[in-house]
Design an enzyme around this catalytic site. Structure first.
Site, PDB file in Angstrom:
ATOM      1  N   HIS A  13       0.833  -0.977  -0.215  1.00  0.00           N
ATOM      2  CA  HIS A  13       0.065   0.216  -0.016  1.00  0.00           C
ATOM      3  C   HIS A  13       0.631   1.622  -0.116  1.00  0.00           C
ATOM      4  O   HIS A  13       1.765   1.210   1.207  1.00  0.00           O
ATOM      5  CB  HIS A  13      -1.188   0.123   1.114  1.00  0.00           C
ATOM      6  N   HIS A  15       1.872   5.772  -1.808  1.00  0.00           N
ATOM      7  CA  HIS A  15       1.268   6.585  -2.787  1.00  0.00           C
ATOM      8  C   HIS A  15       2.451   6.923  -3.359  1.00  0.00           C
ATOM      9  O   HIS A  15       3.168   7.783  -2.792  1.00  0.00           O
ATOM     10  CB  HIS A  15       0.167   7.565  -1.546  1.00  0.00           C
ATOM     11  N   LYS A  99      -9.017  -0.834  -5.262  1.00  0.00           N
ATOM     12  CA  LYS A  99      -9.665   0.364  -3.999  1.00  0.00           C
ATOM     13  C   LYS A  99     -11.482   0.920  -3.454  1.00  0.00           C
ATOM     14  O   LYS A  99     -11.560   1.594  -4.612  1.00  0.00           O
ATOM     15  CB  LYS A  99      -8.416   1.452  -4.090  1.00  0.00           C
ATOM     16  N   HIS A 136     -10.327   1.139   2.511  1.00  0.00           N
ATOM     17  CA  HIS A 136     -10.211   2.252   3.447  1.00  0.00           C
ATOM     18  C   HIS A 136     -11.721   2.244   4.387  1.00  0.00           C
ATOM     19  O   HIS A 136     -12.132   2.939   4.180  1.00  0.00           O
ATOM     20  CB  HIS A 136      -9.870   3.652   2.658  1.00  0.00           C
ATOM     21  N   HIS A 174      -4.236  -0.753   6.288  1.00  0.00           N
ATOM     22  CA  HIS A 174      -3.841   0.413   7.326  1.00  0.00           C
ATOM     23  C   HIS A 174      -4.689  -0.237   8.524  1.00  0.00           C
ATOM     24  O   HIS A 174      -5.050   1.058   9.276  1.00  0.00           O
ATOM     25  CB  HIS A 174      -3.356   1.735   6.586  1.00  0.00           C
ATOM     26  N   ASP A 247       1.898   2.676   3.262  1.00  0.00           N
ATOM     27  CA  ASP A 247       0.822   4.526   3.176  1.00  0.00           C
ATOM     28  C   ASP A 247       1.303   5.050   3.139  1.00  0.00           C
ATOM     29  O   ASP A 247       1.240   6.312   3.748  1.00  0.00           O
ATOM     30  CB  ASP A 247      -0.685   4.248   4.136  1.00  0.00           C
TER      31      ASP A 247
END
Ligand code: DOR
Ligand code: ZN
Length: 344
Positions: A13, A15, A99, A136, A174, A247
């Site tokens: 995971h 970004h 996602k 999420h 997360h 994350d």
């Protein structure tokens, strides 16, 4: 010199952003991780096979070829996403997973899902083809206290979803609470979770230590100490349901240190070292390789990586800020000393 050699790990995971930020962020991830599940919350979000293919090309272009890095792409679910497009991307090897952002739960999630009931046909299809759903897991209703949003999501959303789609392959991303550790532990083998480096080290006090600390602010927000302890236990337990997902989420320093600071912690520069430090503190260094390099690929039904990374026990200072051109980002552990160092 004491060293620790692991099968090359993956980040399930991350970004990586786009443009100049991508150029800065991507190599921090690629120097330690062989593969990473790349989040699709760009502006506009990555909702089509074509957009994911182009984004993957930009990532490949940004990464140094000698890192041998493979980005694994995800589709951003919206209320009106097309199940055929999702399936085509999965079959063509472009989408590894989808996602699910509840609309307005976090950064760039405005186009997310307003009601999971609208996605029944998509979940049905994903269940049939065995495509993982990455979640999420927070409710967004303003009347729910921010520290309860994950626990309430389990009860009101994820529990019922798994009753409707009992074979859906889900990664609860997360996780930040003991509630999630218990939920995932008790769920079937099709349900797993990622745990970040920062949620293993910070609790909610760290956001207010002597003042407001924007660089300790992320979503889901860090919880009480007892939850952090539960996460540390889960990560170091050797339970295959819990694996590494940083994350890592870079934001410009100026956008963190602001009247309305962005959520996200940029852990990529120190990720595997930070996990190693935590596992060592828990007396569980021998469990790091499973968590970082084995349980993720097993869940995703991908081969384990060849090759290794080596960490040496050397104290090294983490910079206060990482700068490149006009970009400045404050990394996780900024200004601290970490006592494991990745050998390049
Ligand atoms: O802290 C976070 N930052 N949590 C998220 O869910 C999104 C991420 C980001 O994109 O900045
Ligand atoms: Zn994220």
């Amino acid at each position: 010199m004491e060293t620790l050699t692991l099968r090359r790990p993956d980040d399930w995971h991350v970004h990586l952003r786009d443009g100049e930020m991508l150029a800065l962020a991507a190599n921090f991830t690629a120097r330690q991780f062989a593969r990473a599940i790349v989040m699709p919350n760009l502006v506009p979000p990555v909702t089509t096979v074509a957009a994911a293919t182009h984004y993957r090309d930009r990532i490949r272009h940004a990464v140094r070829p000698d890192h041998g890095f493979t980005p694994l792409m995800t589709a951003y679910l919206t209320d009106d996403i097309d199940a055929d497009e999702i399936e085509r991307g999965f079959r063509e090897g472009v989408f590894t997973a989808c996602k699910l952002y509840p609309a307005n739960a976090t950064t760039n999630s405005a186009a997310g899902v307003t009601d999971v009931k609208k996605l029944s046909a998509v979940f049905e299809r994903m269940q049939t083809i065995g495509m993982p759903l990455l979640i999420h897991g927070e409710v967004v209703s303003p009347e729910i206290d921010i520290f309860d949003r994950e626990a309430v999501f389990l009860e009101t959303t994820l529990g019922p979803m798994l009753k409707d789609f009992p074979a859906l392959r889900v990664v609860l991303e997360h996780i930040t609470t003991e509630d999630s550790v218990v939920f995932v532990s008790e769920a079937g083998p099709n349900v797993a979770a990622t745990i970040t480096a920062h949620h293993l080290r910070i609790d909610r006090n760290d956001m207010f230590a002597g003042g407001m600390r924007p660089h300790a602010y992320c979503l889901p927000v860090a919880k009480r100490r007892k939850h952090r302890e539960a996460l540390r236990k889960a990560a170091t337990s050797g339970n295959h349901k819990f694996f590494l997902g940083t994350d890592s989420a870079p934001h410009h320093k100026s956008e963190k240190e602001s009247a309305c600071g962005c959520a996200g912690i940029f852990s990529a520069p120190v990720a595997i070292e930070s996990y190693a430090q935590t596992f060592e503190e828990e007396g569980a260094l021998a469990k790091l390789e499973g968590f970082a390099s084995e349980f993720g690929p097993q869940f995703y039904r991908l081969p384990l990586n060849d090759g290794t990374v080596t960490l040496e026990r050397t104290a090294h200072a983490v910079p206060d800020v990482i700068e490149d051109g006009h970009i400045a980002i404050v990394p996780f552990h900024a200004g601290e000393s970490i006592h494991w160092r990745l050998v390049d």
